[in-house]
Design a protein around this motif. Structure first.
Motif, PDB file in Angstrom:
ATOM      1  N   PRO A 107       0.808  -1.236   0.000  1.00 29.32           N
ATOM      2  CA  PRO A 107       0.000   0.000   0.000  1.00 29.32           C
ATOM      3  C   PRO A 107       0.832   1.274   0.000  1.00 29.32           C
ATOM      4  O   PRO A 107       0.456   2.254  -0.641  1.00 29.32           O
ATOM      5  CB  PRO A 107      -0.818  -0.128   1.294  1.00 29.32           C
ATOM      6  CG  PRO A 107      -0.920  -1.594   1.529  1.00 29.32           C
ATOM      7  CD  PRO A 107       0.360  -2.184   1.023  1.00 29.32           C
ATOM      8  N   ALA A 108       1.975   1.282   0.691  1.00 28.98           N
ATOM      9  CA  ALA A 108       2.806   2.491   0.756  1.00 28.98           C
ATOM     10  C   ALA A 108       3.314   2.903  -0.622  1.00 28.98           C
ATOM     11  O   ALA A 108       3.541   4.086  -0.881  1.00 28.98           O
ATOM     12  CB  ALA A 108       3.978   2.272   1.706  1.00 28.98           C
ATOM     13  N   GLY A 112       2.289   6.466  -2.743  1.00 30.34           N
ATOM     14  CA  GLY A 112       3.411   7.333  -3.055  1.00 30.34           C
ATOM     15  C   GLY A 112       4.351   7.582  -1.889  1.00 30.34           C
ATOM     16  O   GLY A 112       5.267   8.392  -1.984  1.00 30.34           O
ATOM     17  N   LYS A 113       4.146   6.899  -0.764  1.00 29.11           N
ATOM     18  CA  LYS A 113       5.012   7.096   0.408  1.00 29.11           C
ATOM     19  C   LYS A 113       6.343   6.373   0.259  1.00 29.11           C
ATOM     20  O   LYS A 113       7.307   6.707   0.926  1.00 29.11           O
ATOM     21  CB  LYS A 113       4.302   6.617   1.680  1.00 29.11           C
ATOM     22  CG  LYS A 113       3.111   7.482   2.061  1.00 29.11           C
ATOM     23  CD  LYS A 113       2.442   6.955   3.304  1.00 29.11           C
ATOM     24  CE  LYS A 113       1.215   7.794   3.642  1.00 29.11           C
ATOM     25  NZ  LYS A 113       0.447   7.210   4.745  1.00 29.11           N
ATOM     26  N   GLN A 114       6.369   5.348  -0.581  1.00 27.39           N
ATOM     27  CA  GLN A 114       7.591   4.570  -0.796  1.00 27.39           C
ATOM     28  C   GLN A 114       7.712   4.244  -2.271  1.00 27.39           C
ATOM     29  O   GLN A 114       6.737   4.301  -3.007  1.00 27.39           O
ATOM     30  CB  GLN A 114       7.531   3.237  -0.036  1.00 27.39           C
ATOM     31  CG  GLN A 114       7.763   3.312   1.429  1.00 27.39           C
ATOM     32  CD  GLN A 114       7.732   1.919   2.053  1.00 27.39           C
ATOM     33  OE1 GLN A 114       7.195   0.987   1.491  1.00 27.39           O
ATOM     34  NE2 GLN A 114       8.304   1.796   3.228  1.00 27.39           N
ATOM     35  N   GLU A 115       8.937   3.901  -2.661  1.00 32.55           N
ATOM     36  CA  GLU A 115       9.149   3.376  -4.003  1.00 32.55           C
ATOM     37  C   GLU A 115       9.545   1.916  -3.870  1.00 32.55           C
ATOM     38  O   GLU A 115      10.236   1.536  -2.922  1.00 32.55           O
ATOM     39  CB  GLU A 115      10.266   4.142  -4.719  1.00 32.55           C
ATOM     40  CG  GLU A 115       9.827   5.492  -5.226  1.00 32.55           C
ATOM     41  CD  GLU A 115      10.891   6.124  -6.106  1.00 32.55           C
ATOM     42  OE1 GLU A 115      11.730   5.387  -6.670  1.00 32.55           O
ATOM     43  OE2 GLU A 115      10.880   7.357  -6.210  1.00 32.55           O
ATOM     44  N   TYR A 116       9.110   1.114  -4.834  1.00 34.40           N
ATOM     45  CA  TYR A 116       9.504  -0.303  -4.817  1.00 34.40           C
ATOM     46  C   TYR A 116      10.928  -0.379  -5.355  1.00 34.40           C
ATOM     47  O   TYR A 116      11.197   0.103  -6.455  1.00 34.40           O
ATOM     48  CB  TYR A 116       8.556  -1.126  -5.696  1.00 34.40           C
ATOM     49  CG  TYR A 116       8.629  -2.613  -5.424  1.00 34.40           C
ATOM     50  CD1 TYR A 116       7.630  -3.249  -4.695  1.00 34.40           C
ATOM     51  CD2 TYR A 116       9.698  -3.377  -5.877  1.00 34.40           C
ATOM     52  CE1 TYR A 116       7.696  -4.610  -4.427  1.00 34.40           C
ATOM     53  CE2 TYR A 116       9.780  -4.736  -5.613  1.00 34.40           C
ATOM     54  CZ  TYR A 116       8.766  -5.354  -4.888  1.00 34.40           C
ATOM     55  OH  TYR A 116       8.835  -6.685  -4.617  1.00 34.40           O
TER      56      TYR A 116
END
Length: 196
Positions: A107-108, A112-116
């Motif tokens: 979900p993050a 947009g809170k994290q990038e894969y």
């Protein structure tokens, strides 16, 4: 791995909906059928589907605890790339990584809170050069059933454990509905053929 007095530690990880619990149940039954003492522990993520799931499977002559401690896993069997990174500290120095080449965005990442991370496989390979990477989804689709990824990976895993193939076959026959036995046995043997 073959030493009757030691305890084998297999950590199976992924996200909800990937069949981690079924895979760990079958592995536990296989080890018990072969005469090992077996202890298991499962941790489910927040969501039934999509949350992090891990299953600790320990077996040997005598096993006192179901929990694999950091640095003790003989095998990290991961159904999703990022989960491999999350649980990598559990791997022992001589441990084996078996990885499904699949990304399931948490979900993050959606918010947009994290990038894969783009280089998960390269980072793990730098630490474990002989890791086994299999595109489980592609193999399962080629076999005609995308739901057998977990059994494909049990097949891969079976090449690194000292338990005869017949024990796995017997447990799969006993654990599955009759109409699912043939495709799962096929998936299991396909996984064995993919192990390096």
């Amino acid at each position: 791995m073959s030493d009757n007095n030691r305890v084998y530690n297999v950590l199976i990880v992924g996200v909800g909906g990937q069949g981690i619990i079924l895979a760990s149940d079958v592995l536990g039954r296989v080890a018990a059928a072969y005469g090992y003492d077996v202890k298991k522990n499962e941790i489910h993520g927040m969501a039934q589907r999509g949350g992090s799931v891990s299953s600790h499977v320990r077996f040997g002559k005598t096993v006192s605890s179901p929990i694999i401690r950091v640095g003790e896993a003989d095998v990290l069997l991961s159904f999703e790339q990022l989960e491999t990174v999350r649980y990598f500290p559990f791997l022992s120095e001589k441990g084996k990584v078996i990885l499904n080449d699949q990304k399931i965005l948490p979900p993050a990442v959606f918010t947009g809170k994290q990038e894969y991370p783009s280089d998960v496989i390269q980072k793990i390979k730098a630490k474990v050069p002989d890791m086994v990477v299999v595109d489980g989804i592609s193999v399962a689709e080629r076999l005609g059933n995308p739901r057998v990824v977990n059994v494909i990976f049990l097949g891969v895993l079976s090449k690194y454990l000292d338990i005869p193939v017949e024990v796995y076959e017997k447990v799969l026959r006993e654990s599955l509905k009759p109409k699912l036995v043939d495709i799962n046995l096929k998936a299991f043997h396909e996984g064995r053929s993919l192990a390096s």
